[in-house]
Design a protein around this motif. Structure first.
Motif, PDB file in Angstrom:
ATOM      1  N   SER A  18       0.870  -1.183   0.000  1.00 58.79           N
ATOM      2  CA  SER A  18       0.000   0.000   0.000  1.00 58.79           C
ATOM      3  C   SER A  18       0.903   1.228   0.000  1.00 58.79           C
ATOM      4  CB  SER A  18      -0.896   0.008   1.234  1.00 58.79           C
ATOM      5  OG  SER A  18      -0.154   0.345   2.395  1.00 58.79           O
ATOM      6  N   VAL A  64      -7.144  -7.029  -7.405  1.00 58.61           N
ATOM      7  CA  VAL A  64      -7.328  -5.605  -7.118  1.00 58.61           C
ATOM      8  C   VAL A  64      -7.397  -4.859  -8.448  1.00 58.61           C
ATOM      9  CG1 VAL A  64      -6.236  -5.682  -4.839  1.00 58.61           C
ATOM     10  CG2 VAL A  64      -4.843  -5.193  -6.836  1.00 58.61           C
ATOM     11  N   TRP A  68      -6.173   1.161  -8.914  1.00 61.76           N
ATOM     12  CA  TRP A  68      -5.621   1.400  -7.579  1.00 61.76           C
ATOM     13  C   TRP A  68      -4.108   1.532  -7.606  1.00 61.76           C
ATOM     14  CZ3 TRP A  68      -8.392  -2.494  -3.790  1.00 61.76           C
ATOM     15  CH2 TRP A  68      -9.756  -2.175  -3.716  1.00 61.76           C
ATOM     16  N   ARG A  70      -0.639   2.961  -7.972  1.00 61.04           N
ATOM     17  CA  ARG A  70      -0.095   4.316  -7.945  1.00 61.04           C
ATOM     18  C   ARG A  70       1.264   4.391  -8.622  1.00 61.04           C
ATOM     19  NH1 ARG A  70      -2.470   7.842  -4.367  1.00 61.04           N
ATOM     20  NH2 ARG A  70      -0.502   8.914  -4.033  1.00 61.04           N
ATOM     21  N   ILE A  78       0.000   0.457  -4.307  1.00 60.22           N
ATOM     22  CA  ILE A  78      -1.415   0.675  -4.565  1.00 60.22           C
ATOM     23  C   ILE A  78      -1.994   1.579  -3.488  1.00 60.22           C
ATOM     24  CG2 ILE A  78      -1.695  -1.522  -5.756  1.00 60.22           C
ATOM     25  CD1 ILE A  78      -3.065  -2.619  -3.246  1.00 60.22           C
ATOM     26  N   ASN A  79      -3.182   2.123  -3.759  1.00 57.99           N
ATOM     27  CA  ASN A  79      -3.871   2.957  -2.780  1.00 57.99           C
ATOM     28  C   ASN A  79      -4.092   2.181  -1.494  1.00 57.99           C
ATOM     29  OD1 ASN A  79      -4.115   5.201  -4.471  1.00 57.99           O
ATOM     30  ND2 ASN A  79      -5.957   4.380  -5.399  1.00 57.99           N
ATOM     31  N   GLU A  93     -13.516  -5.472  -5.908  1.00 57.76           N
ATOM     32  CA  GLU A  93     -12.544  -6.473  -5.490  1.00 57.76           C
ATOM     33  C   GLU A  93     -13.177  -7.849  -5.583  1.00 57.76           C
ATOM     34  OE1 GLU A  93     -10.585  -7.286  -1.307  1.00 57.76           O
ATOM     35  OE2 GLU A  93     -10.257  -5.294  -2.133  1.00 57.76           O
TER      36      GLU A  93
END
Length: 96
Positions: A18, A64, A68, A70, A78-79, A93
């Motif tokens: 994340s 995912v 999402w 980044r 990902i976010n 999801e």
């Protein structure tokens, strides 16, 4: 094989984190929209059991949405929305 295909397959095996630095899982496969020639999702395995326990997902992995993502480098960022995962499956999801 063209350069785009090389880039897509290079995602397999990369660790996913994340944007807060929490390990999420490892890319096992790529979900594609062949008509639009776009990546639509990342199938993750080797999941962080603190985020995705087998009792919660009932499966060995999750997909995912690619939106999402980044950043992609040595790892995929990902976010942090995945850190707020709950027992209900969000429409974005899908368990695999």
């Amino acid at each position: 094989m063209d350069a785009d295909a090389d880039e897509i397959t290079s995602l397999v095996g990369r660790e996913v984190y994340s944007n807060n630095g929490v390990f999420v899982g490892e890319v096992e496969d790529i979900q594609l929209n062949l008509d639009a020639e776009t990546v639509t999702g990342l199938a993750l395995s080797e999941l962080n059991r603190d985020l995705f326990s087998p009792e919660m997902t009932g499966k060995k992995g999750v997909i995912v949405p690619y939106r999402w993502v980044r950043a992609v480098g040595d790892v995929v960022l990902i976010n942090d929305v995945v850190e707020r995962y709950d027992t209900g499956e969000p429409e974005d999801e899908v368990a695999v």
